[in-house]
Design a protein around this motif. Structure first.
Motif, PDB file in Angstrom:
ATOM      1  N   TYR A 179       0.821  -1.208   0.000  1.00 49.38           N
ATOM      2  CA  TYR A 179       0.000   0.000   0.000  1.00 49.38           C
ATOM      3  C   TYR A 179       0.860   1.265   0.000  1.00 49.38           C
ATOM      4  N   LEU A 180       0.372   2.272  -0.741  1.00 49.26           N
ATOM      5  CA  LEU A 180       1.002   3.587  -0.741  1.00 49.26           C
ATOM      6  C   LEU A 180       0.544   4.346   0.506  1.00 49.26           C
ATOM      7  N   ALA A 181       1.453   5.120   1.068  1.00 48.28           N
ATOM      8  CA  ALA A 181       1.109   5.955   2.225  1.00 48.28           C
ATOM      9  C   ALA A 181       2.069   7.139   2.274  1.00 48.28           C
ATOM     10  N   LYS A 222      -2.528  -1.897   5.409  1.00 47.76           N
ATOM     11  CA  LYS A 222      -3.535  -1.074   4.756  1.00 47.76           C
ATOM     12  C   LYS A 222      -3.681   0.258   5.497  1.00 47.76           C
ATOM     13  N   SER A 240      -3.563  11.681   0.970  1.00 44.95           N
ATOM     14  CA  SER A 240      -3.420  11.825  -0.471  1.00 44.95           C
ATOM     15  C   SER A 240      -2.180  12.659  -0.766  1.00 44.95           C
ATOM     16  N   LEU A 281      -5.006   2.202  -8.477  1.00 49.07           N
ATOM     17  CA  LEU A 281      -4.766   3.596  -8.125  1.00 49.07           C
ATOM     18  C   LEU A 281      -6.107   4.311  -8.022  1.00 49.07           C
ATOM     19  N   HIS A 292      -4.666   7.559  -0.978  1.00 48.13           N
ATOM     20  CA  HIS A 292      -4.270   6.296  -0.344  1.00 48.13           C
ATOM     21  C   HIS A 292      -4.764   6.357   1.104  1.00 48.13           C
ATOM     22  N   TYR A 326      -9.805   4.627   0.048  1.00 48.07           N
ATOM     23  CA  TYR A 326      -9.156   4.555  -1.261  1.00 48.07           C
ATOM     24  C   TYR A 326      -7.745   3.958  -1.114  1.00 48.07           C
ATOM     25  N   PRO A 327      -7.651   2.653  -0.915  1.00 46.15           N
ATOM     26  CA  PRO A 327      -6.354   2.019  -0.628  1.00 46.15           C
ATOM     27  C   PRO A 327      -5.532   1.751  -1.901  1.00 46.15           C
ATOM     28  N   SER A 328      -4.919   2.773  -2.422  1.00 47.26           N
ATOM     29  CA  SER A 328      -4.060   2.598  -3.598  1.00 47.26           C
ATOM     30  C   SER A 328      -2.907   1.656  -3.265  1.00 47.26           C
ATOM     31  N   HIS A 329      -2.610   0.740  -4.188  1.00 48.19           N
ATOM     32  CA  HIS A 329      -1.585  -0.245  -3.902  1.00 48.19           C
ATOM     33  C   HIS A 329      -1.068  -0.886  -5.191  1.00 48.19           C
TER      34      HIS A 329
END
Length: 612
Positions: free
Chosen positions: A401-403, A421, A427, A488, A597, A601-604
């Motif tokens: 996951y992006l953070a 997560k 964002s 994304l 993220h 909205y869990p961008s990964h």
């Protein structure tokens, strides 16, 4: 792994039958893995002098005659036939040497200029006539007095495409395909990639290298300013000359368009009914298509033989830098790959393709039919491994996951990457200006002066329009082998824009090696067969991005990194952010981008982790 040292694999020139090419008598013994050298003594020996017939007329069903040079053993009897069909001139020294090499070993080689190129009659239109002309060439070769009636194909890139199209509903005399760095998928591998136009290939190669009858002054290296020419459908003239296929590709961006019928055969790959060996590279421009072909044929090939005898070999190579054919390589068309993957990365293609055809065309029991379905080179550890299937059944697909704290811009920002997560509402933002796009630095591109393969992405990661998310230092090896995808969640101020996601391996010295990437054009987020749909400015959309595939071991002390941005130019054309037709648009606008993220909205990225 040694960084900033050139790959030891020698050069393979686009379009020649380079992987099966002869090794010069004075060449030193080639290195390479044991599995590639095994069986060398069982190959057909060089025992024949060679008779050459130049510009033999081969009739096509519409009356056009193609020109072939026929190389055959100077001996009585009938011999198996290898067919090569090239747009790059059958009379070049490399083609001549390659054809002689196989003829010396008991094959008739039919080396043919495709329709409208060099000595062949008719008019050339890229891709259009190859399936039909290939069938007619095979029908002719099968009944010649020197033919045993057993045919095979050889060659890479465009020659590989011609060979694969010959095998789709092919002539009964065609018994085996051997090819490299190619695919049947013209639409989504050669011309487009999930809506984005492959400008860095289509312009220099399509409107240069294969322009006209003899490529009289065109070539793979276009003027740099031509890439930036707008409208895009005039860039051919800015680089060289008006090229109708190039302009037609831009005018037909949808896969469902009937224009692609008879050109892009990825939906017919399963009709191949004969054994097929394909060699590809993790950094080859046609990798995704080659893997797609493999899965189609392996899973649904037209015969049990085709399903059982589909083979793929994937090394750490680019398109030009594939398998070492002989001392000196071909033509000096090298690419500035930064990485040395070790001696096992340099293979002698003779040990693959001659062995393949010895079995399927001559009936030699050399074990080619018992080889594993898949051989992959695991970068990082720089080791070959045999596998039974693709993707690997033991894969554990793991989301990373992006953070960030909202400042992931550049490698010095606060972007992180982990398997946890996100729980908050985070964002990142950046502005994408098509007048100042992120430059292509390596990756799956070929046939131009644009760098391909593995490179240090540290310079790119200094840009504020590149978001950088970096994981912790690894205390154990993490192997990523298989298809890679990103999800994304993002919003834009523009009615259309692009999203690019890239996987990076960061070594302890900070060298940021690109592993693989993907792109999606927002208007084509619903898929290549769906009509384009503008996005609503400011609205959050989910984008599923195909990042192709790779095999890389992230070693202890390394870090896994992900980049997110909106351009990769000139590998892909720039999205002008205006919603205009990409082929004819001229107006640019800056897009204000937001990548979310959060828990909602869990961008990964979804990494295919292989248990160790």
């Amino acid at each position: 792994m040694t960084m900033k040292v050139r790959n030891l694999a020698l050069v393979a020139l686009l379009g020649t039958a380079s992987i099966g090419a002869a090794q010069s008598p004075d060449a030193p013994a080639l290195t390479g893995p044991d599995w590639a050298r095994r069986g060398e003594a069982e190959l057909s020996p060089a025992r024949y002098s060679v008779i050459v017939e130049k510009d033999v007329a081969v009739p096509m069903r519409d009356g056009v005659k193609l020109a072939a040079d026929v190389y055959r053993p100077d001996a009585p009897g009938k011999f198996p036939v290898i067919v090569l069909r090239t747009p790059y001139n059958k009379a070049t020294p490399d083609e001549v040497q390659n054809s002689r090499w196989y003829a010396e070993r008991g094959y008739v080689v039919v080396n043919e200029d495709v329709r409208g190129r060099f000595a062949s009659g008719g008019d050339f239109y890229t891709y259009r006539h190859e399936a039909q002309d290939g069938y007619d060439t095979d029908a002719w070769a099968a009944v010649q007095p020197w033919s045993s009636g057993r045919l095979g194909t050889l060659g890479g890139s465009y020659l590989g495409y011609t060979g694969l199209t010959q095998a789709i509903g092919g002539h009964p005399a065609l018994k085996a395909v051997a090819t490299d760095v190619t695919t049947t998928d013209i639409y989504n591998s050669w011309v487009y990639s999930d809506g984005a136009f492959l400008l860095g290939f289509s312009l220099p190669w399509g409107a240069g290298t294969v322009y006209g009858r003899t490529t009289d002054g065109g070539g793979a290296f276009v003027k740099p300013e031509a890439y930036a020419k707008l409208p895009l459908n005039t860039a051919d003239a800015a680089s060289y000359k008006v090229d109708q296929p190039y302009r037609d590709w831009l005018a037909h961006p949808l896969r469902g368009d009937s224009y692609w019928n008879g050109i892009s055969f990825e939906r017919q790959a399963a009709k191949i009914s004969i054994p097929a060996l394909v060699v590809s590279g993790w950094y080859d421009i046609f990798l995704r298509g080659a893997l797609g072909d493999h899965q189609q044929i392996k899973g649904a090939g037209a015969t049990p033989l085709a399903r059982a005898q589909k083979r793929i070999v994937i090394g750490p190579w680019t398109h030009f830098k594939t398998i070492a054919p002989r001392k000196g390589g071909f033509g000096g068309m090298s690419t500035p790959d930064d990485v040395d993957y070790g001696p096992d990365a340099a293979l002698n293609g003779n040990l693959l393709y001659l062995r393949w055809h010895d079995h399927w065309l001559k009936g030699m029991d050399n074990g080619a039919d018992r080889d594993p379905a898949v051989r992959i080179f695991v970068m990082g550890e720089n080791k070959w491994r045999a596998e039974d299937e693709w993707p690997l059944k033991r894969t554990r697909y793991t989301p990373y996951y992006l953070a960030s704290g909202g400042r992931a811009n550049t490698a010095t920002g606060d972007g992180t990457l982990s398997t946890t997560k996100p729980a908050g509402a985070e964002s990142d933002r950046y502005d994408y200006d098509p007048a100042n796009p992120v430059p292509t630095l390596g990756g799956n591109i070929c046939c131009s002066s644009v760098p391909s393969g593995a490179h240090d992405h540290s310079p790119v990661e200094k840009r504020p329009d590149v978001l950088v998310f970096t994981g912790p230092v690894l205390d154990r090896t993490v192997e990523v082998t298989g298809p890679i995808r990103a999800t994304l969640y993002a919003a834009s101020s523009a009615p259309d824009t692009d999203w690019v996601v890239r996987l990076i391996d960061v070594d302890p010295n900070g060298y940021a090696r690109n592993i693989q990437d993907g792109i999606v054009r927002a208007r084509y987020r619903k898929g290549k067969d769906a009509p384009p749909a503008p996005i609503e400015p400011g609205k959050v959309y989910r984008y599923d991005i195909d990042m192709w595939a790779s095999s890389n071991a992230f070693l202890p002390g390394h870090r896994i990194r992900v980049e997110v941005t909106s351009s990769n130019f000139p590998r892909f054309d720039r999205n002008l952010n205006t919603g205009e037709d990409p082929a004819t648009g001229t107006r640019m606008a800056v897009a204000h981008q937001q990548v979310l993220h959060s828990a909602r909205y869990p961008s990964h990225v979804l990494l295919p982790i292989i248990p160790r």
